[in-house]
Design an enzyme around this catalytic site. Structure first.
Site, PDB file in Angstrom:
ATOM      1  N   THR A  93      45.370  34.043  22.787  1.00  5.79           N
ATOM      2  CA  THR A  93      46.818  33.945  22.555  1.00  5.79           C
ATOM      3  C   THR A  93      47.472  33.367  23.810  1.00  5.79           C
ATOM      4  O   THR A  93      48.047  34.087  24.617  1.00  5.79           O
ATOM      5  CB  THR A  93      47.443  35.329  22.251  1.00  5.79           C
ATOM      6  OG1 THR A  93      47.032  36.261  23.265  1.00  5.79           O
ATOM      7  CG2 THR A  93      47.036  35.849  20.904  1.00  5.79           C
ATOM      8  N   THR A 129      45.341  39.916  22.664  1.00  5.36           N
ATOM      9  CA  THR A 129      46.582  40.455  23.229  1.00  5.36           C
ATOM     10  C   THR A 129      47.758  39.831  22.489  1.00  5.36           C
ATOM     11  O   THR A 129      47.944  38.616  22.547  1.00  5.36           O
ATOM     12  CB  THR A 129      46.659  40.114  24.728  1.00  5.36           C
ATOM     13  OG1 THR A 129      45.495  40.661  25.346  1.00  5.36           O
ATOM     14  CG2 THR A 129      47.902  40.702  25.378  1.00  5.36           C
ATOM     15  N   ALA A 261      47.137  41.424  49.274  1.00  6.65           N
ATOM     16  CA  ALA A 261      48.193  40.407  49.382  1.00  6.65           C
ATOM     17  C   ALA A 261      47.551  39.034  49.581  1.00  6.65           C
ATOM     18  O   ALA A 261      46.444  38.927  50.095  1.00  6.65           O
ATOM     19  CB  ALA A 261      49.093  40.730  50.564  1.00  6.65           C
ATOM     20  N   CYS A 269      45.448  35.598  31.834  1.00  2.00           N
ATOM     21  CA  CYS A 269      46.035  36.827  31.283  1.00  2.00           C
ATOM     22  C   CYS A 269      47.331  37.254  31.952  1.00  2.00           C
ATOM     23  O   CYS A 269      48.386  37.220  31.330  1.00  2.00           O
ATOM     24  CB  CYS A 269      45.020  37.961  31.354  1.00  2.00           C
ATOM     25  SG  CYS A 269      43.661  37.698  30.220  1.00  2.00           S
ATOM     26  N   ARG A 340      42.344  28.464  34.860  1.00  2.00           N
ATOM     27  CA  ARG A 340      43.660  28.527  34.215  1.00  2.00           C
ATOM     28  C   ARG A 340      44.680  29.161  35.155  1.00  2.00           C
ATOM     29  O   ARG A 340      44.450  30.213  35.720  1.00  2.00           O
ATOM     30  CB  ARG A 340      43.577  29.357  32.918  1.00  2.00           C
ATOM     31  CG  ARG A 340      42.902  28.603  31.782  1.00  2.00           C
ATOM     32  CD  ARG A 340      42.788  29.473  30.566  1.00  2.00           C
ATOM     33  NE  ARG A 340      41.876  30.588  30.777  1.00  2.00           N
ATOM     34  CZ  ARG A 340      41.705  31.604  29.919  1.00  2.00           C
ATOM     35  NH1 ARG A 340      42.399  31.641  28.805  1.00  2.00           N
ATOM     36  NH2 ARG A 340      40.852  32.567  30.187  1.00  2.00           N
TER      37      ARG A 340
HETATM   38  C1  UDX Z   1      43.211  40.967  33.936  1.00  2.00           C
HETATM   39  C2  UDX Z   1      43.159  42.497  33.829  1.00  2.00           C
HETATM   40  O1  UDX Z   1      42.678  43.040  35.056  1.00  2.00           O
HETATM   41  C3  UDX Z   1      42.265  42.921  32.670  1.00  2.00           C
HETATM   42  O2  UDX Z   1      42.264  44.325  32.530  1.00  2.00           O
HETATM   43  C4  UDX Z   1      42.786  42.256  31.403  1.00  2.00           C
HETATM   44  O3  UDX Z   1      41.950  42.571  30.308  1.00  2.00           O
HETATM   45  C5  UDX Z   1      42.854  40.748  31.577  1.00  2.00           C
HETATM   46  O4  UDX Z   1      43.654  40.423  32.698  1.00  2.00           O
HETATM   47  P1  UDX Z   1      41.576  39.087  34.910  1.00  2.00           P
HETATM   48  O5  UDX Z   1      42.576  38.083  34.437  1.00  2.00           O
HETATM   49  O6  UDX Z   1      40.126  38.856  34.659  1.00  2.00           O
HETATM   50  O7  UDX Z   1      41.896  40.512  34.252  1.00  2.00           O
HETATM   51  O8  UDX Z   1      41.784  39.207  36.466  1.00  2.00           O
HETATM   52  P2  UDX Z   1      42.148  40.329  37.538  1.00  2.00           P
HETATM   53  O9  UDX Z   1      40.926  40.844  38.164  1.00  2.00           O
HETATM   54  O10 UDX Z   1      43.106  41.303  36.981  1.00  2.00           O
HETATM   55  O11 UDX Z   1      42.881  39.420  38.622  1.00  2.00           O
HETATM   56  C6  UDX Z   1      44.056  38.673  38.262  1.00  2.00           C
HETATM   57  C7  UDX Z   1      44.565  37.879  39.406  1.00  2.00           C
HETATM   58  O12 UDX Z   1      45.160  38.748  40.377  1.00  2.00           O
HETATM   59  C8  UDX Z   1      43.551  37.040  40.170  1.00  2.00           C
HETATM   60  O13 UDX Z   1      44.120  35.770  40.419  1.00  2.00           O
HETATM   61  C9  UDX Z   1      43.326  37.815  41.456  1.00  2.00           C
HETATM   62  O14 UDX Z   1      42.952  36.984  42.502  1.00  2.00           O
HETATM   63  C10 UDX Z   1      44.700  38.409  41.674  1.00  2.00           C
HETATM   64  N1  UDX Z   1      44.710  39.641  42.500  1.00  2.00           N
HETATM   65  C11 UDX Z   1      44.044  40.742  42.063  1.00  2.00           C
HETATM   66  C12 UDX Z   1      45.431  39.663  43.691  1.00  2.00           C
HETATM   67  O15 UDX Z   1      46.041  38.672  44.086  1.00  2.00           O
HETATM   68  N2  UDX Z   1      45.455  40.829  44.418  1.00  2.00           N
HETATM   69  C13 UDX Z   1      44.800  41.937  44.011  1.00  2.00           C
HETATM   70  O16 UDX Z   1      44.872  42.954  44.719  1.00  2.00           O
HETATM   71  C14 UDX Z   1      44.082  41.907  42.810  1.00  2.00           C
END
Ligand code: UDX
Length: 445
Positions: A93, A129, A261, A269, A340
Site C-alpha cells: 500500500t 497496512t 540520531a 513504511c 525507497r
Molecule cells: C518499520 C517498523 O520498524 C516495522 O515494525 C514495520 O513493520 C515496518 O516499518 P522498517 O521500515 O524495516 O520497519 O525499518 P526500521 O528498522 O523501523 O527503520 C526505519 C528507518 O528509521 C530507517 O531508515 C532507520 O535507519 C531509521 N532509524 C531507526 C533511525 O534513524 N534511528 C533509529 O534509532 C532507528
C-alpha cells in the site's frame, strides 16, 4: 487435517510470510500477478535481499532437493481459491502520487480477484497496512462477491526489513481483528507455534487491529524525530546527542531503542504510514489529533537538508561545484537492498543537483540505487568511492563501513573530512588516522 494457507503478494512481506508458514508446518501456495517473481520464487530465489530468506525458501519450495515441498507458487487465482482454508493478503500500500493518502489499488484489486474464486469455506486475512475502516469495507466486498462461506480477519504485520524472517517466526506480538470466534480459533491454530513460544496473542476488532499498525509506526517515527530534534538542540548548544540518548535511555520508561540520531528515517513504511495516518485522520474529522506527525515528518526531512549543508560547509562553504563527494550507503537502512525513500540517496541526489560530483557505494543497494538515480556516480567499493573525494558522507550504517580502515581511505581521499550521518563510526579511530570527524548532534571536537 492441517490447514492449507495461501499468500497473495510476494514482496518483502508476502514472500517471508509464505516461507514462514511453510516452516511452521503448513502447506502453502503463494500468488503474485508478476510471473517473473513467481518463476524466481519457484526456483528458490528471492527477488530482494533479505538475510535468511533464501535459505528458508530452499528448505520448503517444492522441487528443490531436500526441501519439505510444502511451498509452491502460482499466478492462478482459481488455484488459490481451490487450495486455501486461510488466505493472507500481503500486497503493498504505497503512498499515492501527489497525495498523503495511501494507494489502496493493489489491495482492492487483490480482493476483487480473490472474492469470486472463494467457493469453499475460507478465512481471508488482511496483513497489508491500510487506513482504518478498510477492513469493514473489504468484508462487505467479500460478503457480496464470494460464493462460499467466507469471513475476513485483519492481522497487521510488524516485520522489519533485515530481520523479516526472525520477526515473522518469532513475532513480538500477534494482533488479530476478528468478528467471530471461528476466525479467532483459526488464527490461533495458524500462530500456535509462536504463541506457545511466548508471543502475546491480542484479539480485537477490525478498527483497532488496523490502528495498532499505524500507531506503532507513528510512535517509532516520533521517537526518531524526537532524538533528531534533540540533535538540533545539541548542535546549537554544543551538547552530545549520543550521550544524551544513552542517558535518557537508561530510564526504562523511555528505553534505548530507536534513539539513534542522524539523517533520520526512510524506507517503504514509516514515512508513508505517518502521512497516510494524517490523511485518514483528516477524513475522520480528527486531523488535530495527528498534527504533531506533521512536525515529526518535517524534523525528519530537515535532517537530510542539514546533512547537505554540513557537506557544503565541509567542501568550502559556497557551493558543490567542482567538488567530489563520496557517499557511503544507498539503502534506507543496513542489511537491506531497499532504497525507497532512502535518506542516503536523497542527500546524494540533492548534492548532485547542486553541482557536486557524487560517487555512491553500498554493499547491497547498488542495483536499486542505479535504477532510481541513474545520473549519480557509482563505485565498486568504499575505497573507490572515497578516491579523490573532498568529503566522505557516511549515510547508512552497514557493518562494512564500521570496519573500514580510515588510514587506508585517508591515503586515497583528497581531503580527510568525514561526516557521520548515522553516529555509528568510531570517531577516535578516524581522528587518529588524521580525519576531521563530524557527526550530527555532536560537538565539533
Ligand atoms: C518499520 C517498523 O520498524 C516495522 O515494525 C514495520 O513493520 C515496518 O516499518 P522498517 O521500515 O524495516 O520497519 O525499518 P526500521 O528498522 O523501523 O527503520 C526505519 C528507518 O528509521 C530507517 O531508515 C532507520 O535507519 C531509521 N532509524 C531507526 C533511525 O534513524 N534511528 C533509529 O534509532 C532507528
Amino acid at each position: 487435517m492441517a490447514l492449507k494457507i495461501t499468500v497473495i503478494g510476494t514482496g518483502y512481506l508476502g514472500a517471508t510470510h509464505a516461507a514462514a508458514m511453510a516452516e511452521l508446518g503448513f502447506e502453502v501456495l503463494g500468488l503474485d500477478v508478476v510471473p517473473e517473481k513467481i518463476e524466481m520464487l519457484s526456483a528458490g530465489k528471492v527477488p530482494m535481499y533479505e538475510p535468511g530468506l533464501e535459505e528458508l525458501l530452499a528448505r520448503h519450495v517444492a522441487g528443490i532437493e531436500g526441501s519439505s515441498g510444502r511451498l509452491r507458487f502460482t499466478t492462478s487465482w482459481e488455484e488459490i481459491g481451490e487450495f486455501g482454508d486461510v488466505h493472507f493478503v500481503c500486497v503493498n500500500t504505497p503512498q499515492k502520487h501527489g497525495e498523503y493518502a495511501c494507494d489502496m489499488s493493489y489491495v482492492d484489486s487483490a480482493f476483487e480477484s480473490l472474492a469470486p474464486v472463494l467457493t469453499r469455506t475460507a478465512l481471508v486475512v488482511g496483513k497489508s497496512t491500510v487506513p482504518v475502516g478498510s477492513a469493514e469495507r473489504l468484508a462487505a466486498l467479500l460478503a457480496e462477491k464470494a460464493p462460499g462461506d467466507v469471513e475476513l480477519a485483519w492481522n497487521p504485520e510488524f516485520l522489519r526489513e533485515g530481520f523479516a524472517v526472525q520477526d515473522t517466526l518469532h513475532p513480538d506480538r500477534v494482533v488479530v481483528g476478528v468478528t467471530s470466534e471461528r476466525a479467532e480459533k483459526l488464527l490461533r491454530e495458524v500462530y500456535a507455534t509462536p504463541v506457545e513460544e511466548g508471543s502475546p496473542f491480542v484479539v480485537t476488532d477490525y478498527p483497532t487491529a488496523e490502528l495498532v499498525k499505524t500507531a506503532a509506526n507513528s510512535f517509532l517515527a516520533t521517537k526518531i524525530s524526537f532524538i533528531n530534534a534533540m540533535a538540533e538542540i545539541c548542535e546549537a548548544a554544543d551538547g552530545d546527542v549520543v550521550k544524551l540518548a544513552e542517558a535518557i535511555g537508561h530510564d526504562e520508561r523511555i528505553g534505548k531503542k530507536f534513539l539513534r540520531a542522524g539523517v533520520g528515517f526512510g524506507g517503504g513504511c514509516l514515512p508513508k504510514d505517518i502521512r497516510a495516518f494524517m490523511a485518514r485522520a483528516g477524513e475522520l474529522g480528527v486531523d488535530q489529533a495527528l498534527t504533531f506527525l506533521r512536525e515529526v515528518d518535517s524534523i525528519n526531512m530537515r535532517r537530510r537538508g542539514h546533512m547537505v549543508e554540513l557537506a557544503r560547509d565541509a567542501v568550502g562553504g559556497d557551493s558543490f561545484l567542482g567538488k567530489r563527494v563520496a557517499v557511503l550507503g544507498a539503502t534506507f537502512k543496513p542489511d537491506s537492498d531497499d532504497v525507497r525513500d532512502s535518506p542516503a540517496l536523497n542527500v546524494a541526489g540533492q548534492i548532485h543537483l547542486q553541482g557536486g560530483q557524487v560517487t555512491v557505494y553500498d554493499p547491497k543497494g547498488m542495483e536499486n540505487a542505479r535504477r532510481l538515480f541513474p545520473t549519480l556516480g557509482y563505485a565498486e567499493s568504499a575505497l573507490d568511492a572515497v578516491r579523490g573525494a573532498d568529503v566522505v558522507l557516511h549515510l547508512t550504517e552497514w557493518r562494512e563501513f564500521r570496519e573500514l580502515d580510515p588510514a587506508a581511505l585517508g591515503e586515497v581521499a583528497s581531503s580527510r573530512i568525514v561526516l557521520d550521518g548515522r553516529n555509528a563510526l568510531d570517531c577516535g579511530k578516524w581522528r587518529e588516522a588524521g580525519w576531521t570527524y563530524r557527526a550530527m548532534g555532536r560537538p565539533r571536537a
